[in-house]
Scaffold this active site. Structure first.
Site, PDB file in Angstrom:
ATOM      1  N   HIS A  22      47.471  47.554  45.248  1.00 13.80           N
ATOM      2  CA  HIS A  22      46.489  48.564  44.803  1.00 13.80           C
ATOM      3  C   HIS A  22      45.930  48.220  43.417  1.00 13.80           C
ATOM      4  O   HIS A  22      45.523  49.116  42.681  1.00 13.80           O
ATOM      5  CB  HIS A  22      47.102  49.968  44.764  1.00 13.80           C
ATOM      6  CG  HIS A  22      47.874  50.322  45.998  1.00 13.80           C
ATOM      7  ND1 HIS A  22      47.302  50.921  47.089  1.00 13.80           N
ATOM      8  CD2 HIS A  22      49.172  50.121  46.320  1.00 13.80           C
ATOM      9  CE1 HIS A  22      48.226  51.097  48.027  1.00 13.80           C
ATOM     10  NE2 HIS A  22      49.370  50.614  47.597  1.00 13.80           N
ATOM     11  N   SER A  58      25.080  34.891  28.050  1.00 10.40           N
ATOM     12  CA  SER A  58      24.101  35.935  28.330  1.00 10.40           C
ATOM     13  C   SER A  58      22.887  35.679  27.470  1.00 10.40           C
ATOM     14  O   SER A  58      22.997  35.179  26.350  1.00 10.40           O
ATOM     15  CB  SER A  58      24.716  37.294  27.998  1.00 10.40           C
ATOM     16  OG  SER A  58      23.711  38.222  27.687  1.00 10.40           O
ATOM     17  N   LYS A  92      29.037  36.894  25.174  1.00  8.42           N
ATOM     18  CA  LYS A  92      29.410  36.832  26.589  1.00  8.42           C
ATOM     19  C   LYS A  92      29.678  35.418  27.083  1.00  8.42           C
ATOM     20  O   LYS A  92      29.026  34.459  26.704  1.00  8.42           O
ATOM     21  CB  LYS A  92      28.290  37.423  27.464  1.00  8.42           C
ATOM     22  CG  LYS A  92      28.098  38.906  27.342  1.00  8.42           C
ATOM     23  CD  LYS A  92      29.254  39.721  27.918  1.00  8.42           C
ATOM     24  CE  LYS A  92      29.312  39.674  29.423  1.00  8.42           C
ATOM     25  NZ  LYS A  92      28.185  40.385  30.040  1.00  8.42           N
ATOM     26  N   GLU A 137      31.422  34.167  40.605  1.00  7.96           N
ATOM     27  CA  GLU A 137      30.548  35.273  41.028  1.00  7.96           C
ATOM     28  C   GLU A 137      29.564  34.824  42.104  1.00  7.96           C
ATOM     29  O   GLU A 137      29.346  35.513  43.103  1.00  7.96           O
ATOM     30  CB  GLU A 137      29.769  35.830  39.823  1.00  7.96           C
ATOM     31  CG  GLU A 137      30.638  36.664  38.904  1.00  7.96           C
ATOM     32  CD  GLU A 137      29.890  37.133  37.670  1.00  7.96           C
ATOM     33  OE1 GLU A 137      30.138  38.252  37.231  1.00  7.96           O
ATOM     34  OE2 GLU A 137      29.055  36.380  37.128  1.00  7.96           O
TER      35      GLU A 137
END
Ligand code: ARG
Length: 464
Positions: free
Chosen positions: A161, A282, A288, A295
């Site tokens: 979980h 970024s 970033k 991804e």
């Protein structure tokens, strides 16, 4: 004298020219030219067999082979002129062959149809793509094994979980990925068995009246055998669907793999470092470092599953035998193969450079009361019923939470408040090291077992 107009297929039967838009709409050459080399390979084998069976002369066969060899080179060097007028890869090559060698070029199509020809091309194409996919998959499996070997006893939290559950080793987690990819390899090899069957000779749908030798053509092309039923050979694309299904499972695994890498490289987890070469910054936020490769791979899993759905829907409801619907199988298949090769390659390149932040992993397991089950098991071994032990450990965890301490940091008298069964040996089980070492059976997370699993995996890799 009848003149044969090669600019339109079966043109003699037609009183009208094809509508200009329909010509473009029905053409597949823009995408099926990717199978040109397989088409030529199939034609050379077909012509060789025809000559062997005295359906073509040896001279005709040699002219055909020489012409096709020249065409293969023209294509490789980007000199071949593809034409929509010729509809597809098969007709483009045949028309060019006839330009080059004359009448013998028109004889190549004896005893075959584009229906068995295209089915053969796809099978040859998939066979060679699967070789490349397997190669990249093997590279990735090896990279995972190498990384696992460095982390046989690196402790991290295991999750259920997405909550800290029990301590595990990073090596054990990596080996879970290895297992998934191992099954993926097996699925690919298994679907290859059904891909590697030769349709040539099925002709349009019923077979051919020429005395052909299908076993010879199958051998020349490295197929395991000729297909058993001509109707089935030209109509079903189940082998392609199986390939897309195997591909979808690979992508599903890579997507889960990606998800974990993305979470773990976040500041919140901070378990791993993905090398800069596989990330980008970024355009607006200078701090970033985005995990682009995982991804993108996670995102690309969607399109491959989409292709599987397209192929299933394409096949459903088609009557036997060949229907033009099947021309729609190419683009999803090509994109499935490309996506698999690219994603696996990116992963195989990236994984060796992933570094684990061992202290962070360790501390995270500690903060999460990952050894709570070990304390319960300890009480059970001392004679307590598991449900009672579960209750008591809950109390101990609450004390830890309130005083900001891990179970292993709570003193013996404090623990004994909860049960008189607890004695000093409890700390052997409350440490993270003790917890993982205790799971010492096949498939367990104990470092000794992870080491053994890696050895078994290495032997398996060497054998396949
Ligand atoms: N371009 C066609 C395909 O991809 C080749 C087979 C055409 N056969 C036919 N009978 N129209 O399926």
């Amino acid at each position: 004298m009848t003149t044969v107009n090669t600019a339109k297929l079966s043109s003699a039967r037609f009183a009208q020219a094809t509508d200009a838009f329909v010509e473009v709409f029905t053409a597949s050459v823009d995408f099926d030219q990717r199978m040109a080399q397989q088409d030529i390979q199939g034609s050379i084998a077909h012509a060789t067999m025809l000559a062997h069976c005295s359906i073509l002369t040896e001279k005709e066969r040699d002219d055909i082979i020489n012409g096709l060899t020249q065409i293969a080179e023209e294509i490789t060097h980007g000199e071949f002129v593809w034409s929509i007028k010729q509809e597809d890869v098969h007709m483009n090559i045949e028309v060019r062959l006839t330009d080059l060698i004359g009448i013998a070029g028109k004889k190549l199509h004896t005893g075959r149809s584009r229906n068995d020809q295209v089915a053969t091309d796809i099978r040859l194409y998939l066979r060679s793509e699967i070789k490349q996919i397997t190669h990249q998959l093997t590279r990735l499996q090896t990279a995972i094994l190498d990384l696992a070997e460095q982390h046989v006893d690196t402790i991290m939290p295991g999750f259920t979980h997405l909550q800290v559950a029990q301590p595990i080793t990073f090596g054990h987690h990596l080996m879970a990925w290895f297992e998934m990819l191992g099954r993926d390899q097996e699925r690919l090899q298994d679907c290859c068995k059904r891909i590697n069957i030769m349709p040539l000779g099925a002709a349009a749908l019923a077979g051919t009246s020429y005395p052909i030798d299908r076993i010879m053509t199958a051998e020349l092309l490295g197929f395991s055998k000729p297909s058993a039923n001509s109707l089935d050979s030209v109509s079903d694309r189940d082998f392609a669907i199986e390939f897309a299904a195997a591909g979808s499972l690979i992508m599903m695994h890579l997507s889960r793999f990606s998800e974990e890498l993305i979470l773990w490289s976040s500041a919140q987890f901070d378990f791993i470092e993905i090398p800069d070469a596989f990330c980008t910054g970024s355009s607006i936020m200078p701090q970033k470092k985005n995990p682009d490769v995982p991804e993108l791979v996670r995102g690309k899993s969607g399109r491959v599953t989409g292709h599987l759905m397209s192929l299933l829907m394409l096949m459903k409801s088609q009557p036997l035998a060949y229907n033009k619907d099947n021309q729609e199988d190419k683009e999803p298949l090509f994109d499935t193969a490309d996506t698999l090769i690219n994603c696996l390659r990116a992963y195989a390149d990236m994984v060796p450079h992933i570094s684990a932040k061992k202290a962070n992993m360790y501390n995270s397991a500690k903060r999460g009361f990952a050894t709570a089950t070990d304390l319960a098991d300890y009480l059970v071994r001392k004679g307590m019923a598991f449900r009672d032990a579960h209750e008591i450990v809950g109390l101990a965890v609450r004390l830890g939470l309130e005083s900001n301490r891990d179970l292993s940091e709570i003193s013996l008298p404090e623990l004994q408040q909860f049960s008189a069964l607890i004695t000093a040996d409890v700390y052997d089980f409350l440490t993270l090291e003790g917890s993982v070492a205790a799971r010492n059976h096949i498939g367990g997370t104990a470092p000794a077992m992870v080491g053994a699993a890696i050895q078994t995996a290495r032997q398996y890799m060497a054998a396949v």
